[in-house]
Design a protein around this motif. Structure first.
Motif, PDB file in Angstrom:
ATOM      1  N   THR A 115      13.466  30.323  40.438  1.00  0.00           N
ATOM      2  CA  THR A 115      13.090  31.694  40.098  1.00  0.00           C
ATOM      3  C   THR A 115      12.947  32.643  41.294  1.00  0.00           C
ATOM      4  N   LEU A 175       3.509  33.641  35.438  1.00  0.00           N
ATOM      5  CA  LEU A 175       4.128  33.737  36.750  1.00  0.00           C
ATOM      6  C   LEU A 175       3.078  34.054  37.814  1.00  0.00           C
ATOM      7  N   CYS A 229       8.567  34.145  43.304  1.00  0.00           N
ATOM      8  CA  CYS A 229       8.281  34.244  41.869  1.00  0.00           C
ATOM      9  C   CYS A 229       8.219  32.811  41.335  1.00  0.00           C
ATOM     10  N   ILE A 257       6.922  29.977  38.312  1.00  0.00           N
ATOM     11  CA  ILE A 257       6.442  29.723  36.945  1.00  0.00           C
ATOM     12  C   ILE A 257       5.318  28.693  37.023  1.00  0.00           C
TER      13      ILE A 257
END
Length: 304
Positions: A92, A28, A47, A49
């Motif tokens: 996210t 992350l 956030c 990935i």
């Protein structure tokens, strides 16, 4: 005779897929780990990935405040205090609308990817919600005698982060210590910018003036209305003269009371009544009182 396939030194397809699966790990990152926003605005907690072999990882957001951890996104739903004013962006990231000062906290983004070698990763984001100070409450003494201590107060309770305080006299900013500036060499004061207290150890005539305070933080500032403080001289001669006048008045009152006693102005009425009830007896006459009140008889007769 059986023939064997020559070794080419390259693994088959299944081996390459297995190797790729073992190497994969969820990671992350965030575009801003310390976002700062004004109260009632919106903010995005980033956030992202960057690497994962799992197509549908599990996402969780947690809020950490005052030592307590609570869910704000769990089981694919917004939870707790953010219900109705938050959503997940880009799979996210977390976006919050109409933020308040109570939203200032640490937020943890957690991702669980079951198909990756490293299944779990997390990232911490610190959100700061700034609140502009409101008009502070100032207390300034109206009059102080020369040489006495004076204390000025300034308080504000809404600003976030906590504001710093500065004092002004006749629109001139005051330093935290009068000794640090030759302009205030005739003064003796100290300013606590954290509490807003301005203390004069011994006021001087030059300390008279109009005072006001400003409370400020990164979100803005606010000031109170100016108030007048007068520094006056003590009139020692006047005080002594006043004391002498009071003593003279008390002496005159005492003298008047003494004269009145001597002239009999303070004889009680009881004494007058007793003198009236006991008149002198006539010569040659004696009175004898009987048992009944008011019944008298002669003991001897009058002489004619």
């Amino acid at each position: 005779m059986r023939l064997r396939r020559p070794q080419t030194g390259r693994p088959d397809l299944s081996a390459r897929l297995l190797c790729r699966c073992l190497i994969g790990a969820v990671n992350l990152k965030s575009s801003n780990r310390t976002p700062v926003v004004q109260e009632f605005e919106s903010v995005e907690l980033s956030c992202i990935i960057t690497d994962s072999q799992t197509s549908d990882p599990r996402i969780e957001w947690k809020k950490i405040q005052n030592g307590e951890t609570t869910y704000v996104f769990f089981d694919n739903k917004i939870q707790g205090v953010l219900v109705g004013r938050a959503e997940i962006l880009g799979k996210t990231s977390l976006k919050i609308w109409n933020v308040t000062r109570t939203d200032s906290a640490l937020y943890r983004c957690e991702v669980v990817a079951r198909n990756d070698r490293k299944e779990i990763d997390e990232i911490m984001i610190e959100l700061t919600v700034q609140v502009k100070p409101v008009t502070p409450v100032c207390r300034v003494p109206k009059a102080v005698p020369v040489g006495k201590m004076a204390m000025l107060h300034c308080q504000e309770s809404e600003g976030h982060p906590r504001p710093h305080y500065s004092w002004y006299r006749n629109d001139v900013p005051l330093p935290t210590d009068s000794r640090a500036n030759p302009r205030f060499r005739n003064s003796s004061f100290h300013l606590n910018s954290e509490t807003g207290t301005l203390v004069f150890s011994a006021v001087h005539k030059d300390d008279s003036g109009r005072y006001y305070c400003i409370a400020s933080n990164d979100a803005g500032s606010a000031r109170c209305e100016e108030q007048e403080m007068e520094v006056y001289d003590l009139n020692i001669g006047g005080i002594i003269g006043g004391v002498l006048v009071v003593l003279a008045v008390l002496a005159l009152i005492s003298l008047g009371i003494c004269c009145a006693y001597r002239r009999g102005y303070f004889i009680s009425s009881k004494q007058d009544g007793e003198s009236y009830k006991n008149p002198g007896k006539a010569d040659g006459v004696n009175y004898i009182r009987t048992d009944e009140e008011g019944d008298f008889r002669h003991k001897s007769s009058f002489l004619i």
